[in-house]
Design an enzyme around this catalytic site. Sequence first.
Site, short mmCIF file in Angstrom:
data_model
loop_
_atom_site.label_atom_id
_atom_site.label_comp_id
_atom_site.label_asym_id
_atom_site.label_seq_id
_atom_site.Cartn_x
_atom_site.Cartn_y
_atom_site.Cartn_z
N GLY A 46 0.88 -1.18 0.00
CA GLY A 46 0.00 0.00 0.00
C GLY A 46 0.90 1.21 0.00
O GLY A 46 1.75 1.34 -0.87
N GLU A 47 0.79 2.02 1.02
CA GLU A 47 1.66 3.19 1.13
C GLU A 47 2.13 3.22 2.57
O GLU A 47 1.33 3.34 3.49
CB GLU A 47 0.89 4.45 0.73
CG GLU A 47 1.76 5.54 0.17
CD GLU A 47 2.56 6.23 1.26
OE1 GLU A 47 3.77 6.45 1.09
OE2 GLU A 47 1.97 6.52 2.31
N SER A 48 3.44 3.10 2.76
CA SER A 48 3.92 2.81 4.11
C SER A 48 3.79 3.98 5.08
O SER A 48 3.71 3.77 6.28
CB SER A 48 5.35 2.28 4.07
OG SER A 48 6.22 3.23 3.51
N CYS A 75 6.08 -5.45 0.11
CA CYS A 75 6.21 -4.07 -0.33
C CYS A 75 6.12 -3.08 0.84
O CYS A 75 7.02 -3.05 1.65
CB CYS A 75 5.20 -3.80 -1.44
SG CYS A 75 5.75 -2.47 -2.51
N ARG A 101 13.03 3.18 0.10
CA ARG A 101 11.70 3.25 -0.54
C ARG A 101 11.81 3.69 -1.99
O ARG A 101 12.73 4.41 -2.36
CB ARG A 101 10.81 4.22 0.22
CG ARG A 101 10.51 3.75 1.62
CD ARG A 101 9.74 4.79 2.38
NE ARG A 101 8.42 5.03 1.80
CZ ARG A 101 7.61 6.00 2.20
NH1 ARG A 101 7.99 6.85 3.15
NH2 ARG A 101 6.42 6.15 1.64
N ILE A 129 5.71 -2.63 -7.71
CA ILE A 129 4.98 -1.37 -7.89
C ILE A 129 5.57 -0.32 -6.95
O ILE A 129 5.43 -0.45 -5.73
CB ILE A 129 3.47 -1.54 -7.60
CG1 ILE A 129 2.88 -2.69 -8.45
CG2 ILE A 129 2.70 -0.24 -7.84
CD1 ILE A 129 1.48 -3.11 -8.06
N ARG A 130 6.24 0.67 -7.50
CA ARG A 130 6.95 1.67 -6.68
C ARG A 130 7.61 0.97 -5.48
O ARG A 130 7.44 1.35 -4.32
CB ARG A 130 6.00 2.77 -6.23
CG ARG A 130 5.62 3.72 -7.36
CD ARG A 130 4.70 4.83 -6.92
NE ARG A 130 3.36 4.34 -6.62
CZ ARG A 130 2.48 3.93 -7.54
NH1 ARG A 130 2.79 3.99 -8.82
NH2 ARG A 130 1.30 3.52 -7.20
N HIS A 165 4.78 -7.98 -4.98
CA HIS A 165 3.40 -8.28 -4.60
C HIS A 165 2.99 -9.67 -5.09
O HIS A 165 2.31 -9.79 -6.12
CB HIS A 165 2.45 -7.27 -5.26
CG HIS A 165 2.52 -5.92 -4.66
ND1 HIS A 165 1.74 -5.53 -3.60
CD2 HIS A 165 3.27 -4.85 -4.98
CE1 HIS A 165 2.01 -4.28 -3.28
NE2 HIS A 165 2.94 -3.84 -4.11
N GLU A 167 0.68 -11.43 -4.07
CA GLU A 167 -0.80 -11.57 -3.99
C GLU A 167 -1.51 -11.05 -5.24
O GLU A 167 -2.69 -11.31 -5.43
CB GLU A 167 -1.32 -10.86 -2.72
CG GLU A 167 -1.42 -9.35 -2.79
CD GLU A 167 -0.08 -8.61 -2.67
OE1 GLU A 167 0.98 -9.25 -2.58
OE2 GLU A 167 -0.11 -7.37 -2.70
N1 GLN Z 1 6.13 3.03 -2.44
C1 GLN Z 1 5.34 2.58 -1.36
C2 GLN Z 1 5.91 3.05 -0.03
O1 GLN Z 1 7.02 3.47 0.04
C3 GLN Z 1 5.19 1.07 -1.34
C4 GLN Z 1 4.49 0.65 -2.59
C5 GLN Z 1 3.71 -0.62 -2.47
O2 GLN Z 1 3.42 -1.15 -1.38
N2 GLN Z 1 3.29 -1.09 -3.62
O3 GLN Z 1 5.23 2.98 0.95
#
Ligand code: GLN
Length: 191
Positions: A46-48, A75, A101, A129-130, A165, A167
């Site tokens: 997600g987004e940490s 991730c 990150r 993904i990122r 990921h 999943e």
């Molecule tokens: N870029 C996100 C972060 O730094 C992580 C991306 C992801 O979980 N797909 O939180």
Amino acid sequence: MKIGVLALQGAVREHIRHIELSGHEGVAVKRVEQLAEIDGLILPGGESTTLRRLMNLYGFKEALQQSTLPMFGTCAGLIVLAQDIVGEEGYLNKLDITVERNSFGRQVDSFESELDVAGIAKDIEGVFIRAPHIVEAHGETKVLSVVGEKIVAVQEGRYLGVSFHPELTDDYRVTQYFIDHIVAPTTVEKV
Ligand code: GLN
């Protein structure tokens, strides 16, 4: 086994699907009290920054720091498990690693790569993904996979972390490894 997925943010349903495909029960964990009912916990992507904020808000930081539950982070979940985050303070300090990150660069925001993951399989489909990468793995931490020079999967005892990921694909072998090789033996130990 009963495996929880931290359900504050991110790809929760997809992880529950992989737990079920592995032949186990998956539960969405929204409250700290639910940690007592599970044998292992998955921290999704997600987004940490958001994930850490929500974990602070709902009391998961202290609860998980004190917990001995086996944990698997994907991730953003890997970032949350790390001891050190480049330019920021580490959070749960479970995996003795330094992560960076968004470290595959803007040009390659997202990509897929076939991965050789030690002890699991040589053809794991990695969706990035990122994604973060692991700059350094310290102490007892085992490196399970690398892309180029970058470490993308590690295990340290009961903690497993990957940059990608699993999943988001139909390949549930990483989740199955977490449950059968990390959670199940830990549960036997407890009895
Ligand atoms: N870029 C996100 C972060 O730094 C992580 C991306 C992801 O979980 N797909 O939180």
